[in-house]
Design an enzyme around this catalytic site. Sequence first.
Site, short mmCIF file in Angstrom:
data_model
loop_
_atom_site.label_atom_id
_atom_site.label_comp_id
_atom_site.label_asym_id
_atom_site.label_seq_id
_atom_site.Cartn_x
_atom_site.Cartn_y
_atom_site.Cartn_z
CG MET A 109 3.36 -2.18 8.45
SD MET A 109 4.63 -3.08 8.95
CE MET A 109 3.61 -4.35 10.03
CB CYS A 147 4.28 4.39 10.70
SG CYS A 147 2.80 3.43 10.73
N GLY A 178 6.65 9.10 -2.19
CA GLY A 178 5.29 9.60 -2.24
C GLY A 178 4.51 9.67 -3.48
#
Length: 345
Positions: free
Chosen positions: A27, A108, A220
Amino acid sequence: MSVMPRTSTTPQTPAPLSRRFSVAPMMDWTTPHFRYLARILSRHTLLYTEMVTTGALIHGDTERFLRHDPAEYPLALQLGGSDAGELAHCAKLAEQFGFDEVNLNVGCPSDRVQNNMIGACLMGHPDKVAEGVAAMIEATELPVTVKHRIGIDGRESWEDLCEFIETVSAAGCRTFIVHARIAILEGLSPKENRDIPPLKYDWVYRLKQAYPDLEIIINGGIKTFDECHEHLRHTDGVMLGREAYHNPWLLAGVDPVFFGEGAPVQSRHEALRTMLPFIERELERGVYLTHMSRHLLGLFHGMPGGRQFRRYISENAHKPGAGIEVIETALGKVREPEAPAIAEA
């Protein structure tokens, strides 16, 4: 449909979609302006949009949310939502607007999306995810993928993860992008959820062993090509997030290292000069320079003059009337290398 016109600086033939190396949806970061820079640096890296909610696409300014440049292909749209009908509608939009993949966000952890049954909370509802995936697959010819965590608080066992994978794959999903951390939905912020829960790469490796027919992409905390090579010994692809954004020159090494092709550009200076016509077009369209320049700040990361480059842009790009000359002046503060400087593996 509103996509920006192809220009002489865009690749005429997009690379085929491959998930061997991708940049994560983030985002405020993986905007069209960052993605344009990323594509200059690598033809093959699969790029993702920021997450767009189904509600925003259906009830908001659809064309603004889906607007992109053909130079960005291959490009995937990430959706946030849980209603099967809405997901199907938005999957059709993804196909109409020329995207190469539609991805469902099941990772999320923010409170705001939880309250709307979006994101990581859906890991507690595998049947609902499966219903949405099945509806999207029925609605579009595009590949439908899921990005998720290895668990959430209260559902963080290996058995829970396998139940999720089996339920969603039975609905037709063949590609799972796995952030190798659980998400703690109560008590940690989204930022803390990116760092505090421990990484369990071995769980993602085990998924590939347990479900060899599925495409398993690992995500990750990955920062170096050496780490990527190790992960690729056990999985089908790697997805980088923050490292690719803060140090985008890393992407200039992707095509040679992972796809056996020459790099599209040979230096950071060449990359930024290649982007200048695009920046000029966006300025003419009324986009503020700072909306684009903020994505350039990491390009000269670690280079002599890089700090001056960042400072000049930060101090001047926000000023009224700021234009392309700000970028050109900032570029002059970083010495051009005498030899090509492709990103190191």
